[in-house]
Structures are given as structure tokens and as C-alpha cells.
Design a protein around this motif. Structure first.
Motif, PDB file in Angstrom:
ATOM      1  N   VAL A   9      50.097  49.965   5.829  1.00 43.53           N
ATOM      2  CA  VAL A   9      50.330  51.393   6.084  1.00 43.53           C
ATOM      3  C   VAL A   9      51.794  51.624   6.443  1.00 43.53           C
ATOM      4  O   VAL A   9      52.453  52.517   5.886  1.00 43.53           O
ATOM      5  CB  VAL A   9      49.421  51.892   7.226  1.00 43.53           C
ATOM      6  CG1 VAL A   9      49.798  53.324   7.626  1.00 43.53           C
ATOM      7  CG2 VAL A   9      47.958  51.829   6.821  1.00 43.53           C
ATOM      8  N   ILE A 202      44.347  57.586   7.812  1.00 42.54           N
ATOM      9  CA  ILE A 202      44.012  56.297   7.190  1.00 42.54           C
ATOM     10  C   ILE A 202      43.046  55.575   8.116  1.00 42.54           C
ATOM     11  O   ILE A 202      43.337  55.354   9.295  1.00 42.54           O
ATOM     12  CB  ILE A 202      45.264  55.451   6.927  1.00 42.54           C
ATOM     13  CG1 ILE A 202      46.236  56.237   6.025  1.00 42.54           C
ATOM     14  CG2 ILE A 202      44.894  54.121   6.292  1.00 42.54           C
ATOM     15  CD1 ILE A 202      47.550  55.539   5.768  1.00 42.54           C
ATOM     16  N   GLY A 206      41.408  51.223   5.493  1.00 42.01           N
ATOM     17  CA  GLY A 206      42.442  51.609   4.545  1.00 42.01           C
ATOM     18  C   GLY A 206      42.113  52.807   3.686  1.00 42.01           C
ATOM     19  O   GLY A 206      42.924  53.198   2.842  1.00 42.01           O
ATOM     20  N   ASP A 207      40.930  53.423   3.871  1.00 42.61           N
ATOM     21  CA  ASP A 207      40.624  54.647   3.125  1.00 42.61           C
ATOM     22  C   ASP A 207      41.566  55.763   3.558  1.00 42.61           C
ATOM     23  O   ASP A 207      41.857  55.914   4.754  1.00 42.61           O
ATOM     24  CB  ASP A 207      39.178  55.084   3.364  1.00 42.61           C
ATOM     25  CG  ASP A 207      38.175  54.225   2.612  1.00 42.61           C
ATOM     26  OD1 ASP A 207      38.590  53.525   1.675  1.00 42.61           O
ATOM     27  OD2 ASP A 207      36.975  54.257   2.957  1.00 42.61           O
ATOM     28  N   VAL A 208      42.033  56.543   2.598  1.00 44.41           N
ATOM     29  CA  VAL A 208      42.977  57.625   2.859  1.00 44.41           C
ATOM     30  C   VAL A 208      42.227  58.950   2.806  1.00 44.41           C
ATOM     31  O   VAL A 208      41.685  59.330   1.763  1.00 44.41           O
ATOM     32  CB  VAL A 208      44.130  57.615   1.835  1.00 44.41           C
ATOM     33  CG1 VAL A 208      45.090  58.773   2.091  1.00 44.41           C
ATOM     34  CG2 VAL A 208      44.881  56.284   1.906  1.00 44.41           C
ATOM     35  N   ASN A 223      41.968  54.042  -1.528  1.00 43.60           N
ATOM     36  CA  ASN A 223      42.221  53.062  -0.478  1.00 43.60           C
ATOM     37  C   ASN A 223      43.642  52.503  -0.593  1.00 43.60           C
ATOM     38  O   ASN A 223      44.072  52.090  -1.677  1.00 43.60           O
ATOM     39  CB  ASN A 223      41.203  51.919  -0.561  1.00 43.60           C
ATOM     40  CG  ASN A 223      41.254  51.020   0.652  1.00 43.60           C
ATOM     41  OD1 ASN A 223      42.156  50.218   0.812  1.00 43.60           O
ATOM     42  ND2 ASN A 223      40.254  51.158   1.522  1.00 43.60           N
ATOM     43  N   ILE A 224      44.349  52.485   0.530  1.00 44.31           N
ATOM     44  CA  ILE A 224      45.747  52.068   0.521  1.00 44.31           C
ATOM     45  C   ILE A 224      45.911  50.582   0.222  1.00 44.31           C
ATOM     46  O   ILE A 224      46.984  50.138  -0.186  1.00 44.31           O
ATOM     47  CB  ILE A 224      46.400  52.426   1.880  1.00 44.31           C
ATOM     48  CG1 ILE A 224      47.924  52.398   1.766  1.00 44.31           C
ATOM     49  CG2 ILE A 224      45.916  51.489   2.985  1.00 44.31           C
ATOM     50  CD1 ILE A 224      48.624  52.918   2.998  1.00 44.31           C
ATOM     51  N   LEU A 229      50.168  54.455  -1.369  1.00 42.14           N
ATOM     52  CA  LEU A 229      49.925  55.716  -0.692  1.00 42.14           C
ATOM     53  C   LEU A 229      50.557  56.894  -1.428  1.00 42.14           C
ATOM     54  O   LEU A 229      49.972  57.974  -1.510  1.00 42.14           O
ATOM     55  CB  LEU A 229      50.467  55.643   0.738  1.00 42.14           C
ATOM     56  CG  LEU A 229      50.304  56.896   1.594  1.00 42.14           C
ATOM     57  CD1 LEU A 229      48.835  57.283   1.727  1.00 42.14           C
ATOM     58  CD2 LEU A 229      50.939  56.689   2.962  1.00 42.14           C
TER      59      LEU A 229
END
Length: 258
Positions: A9, A202, A206-208, A223-224, A229
């Protein structure tokens, strides 16, 4: 959030982001890597914020948070007596909140003075019927408790259509207003949304997500750990959600108070 996810991130957003808020539907102080994460974000030039119920604070953790370069810490404390505090913070300890403020203040006072003298210690109070008789007392005593700043906030309540025992007596301090049908409704908001254009949430995996109201992770952009991103932020799922948000069609937009 595993520190490996956090470092992805940070690598993805450090050139364009201004702020990282270390909280979302959970208690950030439970993450043993939190001081390390804050320090790395601080070293990357980002403004850092933590919001906590302070139940997991210790003198050692207070020292680590102050030393990390944290810019602001929000302590949620919705009452000045056990009765008023536990009306909302069921099972919580008012004394732990007071101790956290005391420990943070002591750690901050031991830190050499800097230009900003961070972190700012913010005491946050929800406006509730259970504590409305204490609002003036909060204003008198927040500095003595160890805080630099006092912020009152309206409360998000559930099952409010027929009223709620925690709604403040004065409706101007509530997010909900009684209609001609006798039921309570969320106060109307203007069209459009700054949040979905200015940032994302986030999750620990890691889901945005578009914003902090997507508590069920129903509108993830991706997902990052799988997609950069920048691509997710400008991608088709993000564009579709922003278009819908202007019409308040997603349920999370109907619940929002931003």
C-alpha cells in the motif's frame, strides 16, 4: 493487516497520497506492527492518523506511538461516568480511556518539542442522549484529561425509524429528523461525493473499497496485491461506482453522513 500488505500500500500511494488513516471497522491498537507502519508512513512524508477506543493502550504503546511520528490520535470517549460511557461503549472501560489520555500526554511531554509538537491528542465524543448533560463538562475538562482538542460528532444509529433511545433531545445534534409520517429519516445530503474522488479504503487483505461506508466490502474495485492501485482508482468499477454515488443509488450512499 500484515505488514507485507501495508508496505505494498505504501509503495503504491506514497507519491500521490497526503494522508493515511490507520483504522476501518476495527481496533488498530491490536496490530502489533502499528508503530512500525506509522513510522514508515511518516518517513514517506504522509500525515498519519489513528482512531481508537483506547482499550488496548499501555504506557509502552503510548511511548511507541508518540515516537513513531504519528500526527494525530483520536480517542473515542462518549461519557464522563461509567453509566454514560457504557450506554454506547458497552463492555468498555472509561478508566482505560482516561489512562490512555494520561499516558499519551506524559509521553508527548517527554518528547523534545518540535514545530508541530505531535501527535495531536484529540478527544472525540459522540452526541448522545446518554451524555448530553456532560457536554459542557467535556468542554471544561478535556485539556485536564490530557487532550489537545475536543471534537463532538453526531452518531450513526441503527433501527432509527421509530426513534432511538440514544438520539439527542435536541434534533439539531442528530443525523435523523422526524418526518410528517412520524418516522425518523436521515437528514438529506447534497448530491455528489468528495470522498470517492479523493481516496480509498484498503482492507487488511488488500481489497480496495470506495469509502468507509462500504462495511460489507460490497463495492470493491479490486485487490492491491493483484492490480496497481492507480489502475483500480481509475478503473471501470471505480467509474461506475462514482456515477452511481452522484445519484445516491448505492445503499452505502444512503447511509452516509459525509
Amino acid at each position: 493487516m500484515p505488514i507485507e500488505v501495508f508496505r505494498r500500500v505504501l509503495a503504491e500511494c506514497r507519491k500521490t497520497a497526503w494522508v493515511i488513516q490507520f483504522y476501518f471497522q476495527g481496533e488498530p491498537l491490536l496490530n502489533k506492527d502499528l508503530p512500525t507502519m506509522i513510522r514508515e508512513a511518516h518517513e514517506a512524508g504522509l500525515y498519519t492518523i489513528v482512531s481508537t477506543n483506547a482499550q488496548a493502550m499501555t504506557p509502552e504503546l503510548a511511548e511507541q506511538l508518540v515516537a513513531s511520528g504519528l500526527d494525530r490520535i483520536i480517542i473515542s470517549m462518549d461519557g464522563l461516568t461509567d453509566e454514560s460511557y457504557n450506554a454506547y461503549r458497552i463492555g468498555g472501560s472509561l478508566e482505560k480511556c482516561k489512562d490512555a489520555l494520561k499516558w499519551l500526554r506524559a509521553a508527548k511531554n517527554r518528547t523534545p518539542y518540535t514545530v508541530h509538537h505531535t501527535p495531536i491528542i484529540e478527544l472525540q465524543v459522540l452526541r448522545l442522549r446518554s451524555n448530553e448533560h456532560e457536554w459542557t463538562q467535556f468542554k471544561r475538562e478535556y485539556k485536564a484529561l490530557g487532550a489537545d482538542r475536543l471534537v463532538f460528532k453526531t452518531a450513526q444509529l441503527y433501527d432509527y425509524a421509530n426513534g432511538h433511545p440514544l438520539m439527542p433531545s435536541d434534533p439539531k445534534y442528530s443525523r435523523y429528523i422526524q418526518g410528517k409520517d412520524g418516522h425518523f429519516h436521515r437528514r438529506p445530503l447534497g448530491k455528489g461525493c468528495f470522498l470517492v474522488w479523493s481516496g480509498v479504503v484498503i482492507t487488511t487483505t488488500g481489497d480496495v473499497l470506495p469509502c468507509c461506508y462500504d462495511k460489507a466490502h460490497a463495492h470493491a474495485y479490486g485487490n492491491i496485491m493483484e492490480t496497481p492501485l492507480a489502475e483500480l482508482f481509475a478503473g471501470p468499477r471505480a467509474a461506475a461506482f462514482r456515477k452511481a454515488a452522484f445519484q445516491e443509488t448505492p445503499q452505502i450512499c444512503k447511509e452516509c453522513w459525509k
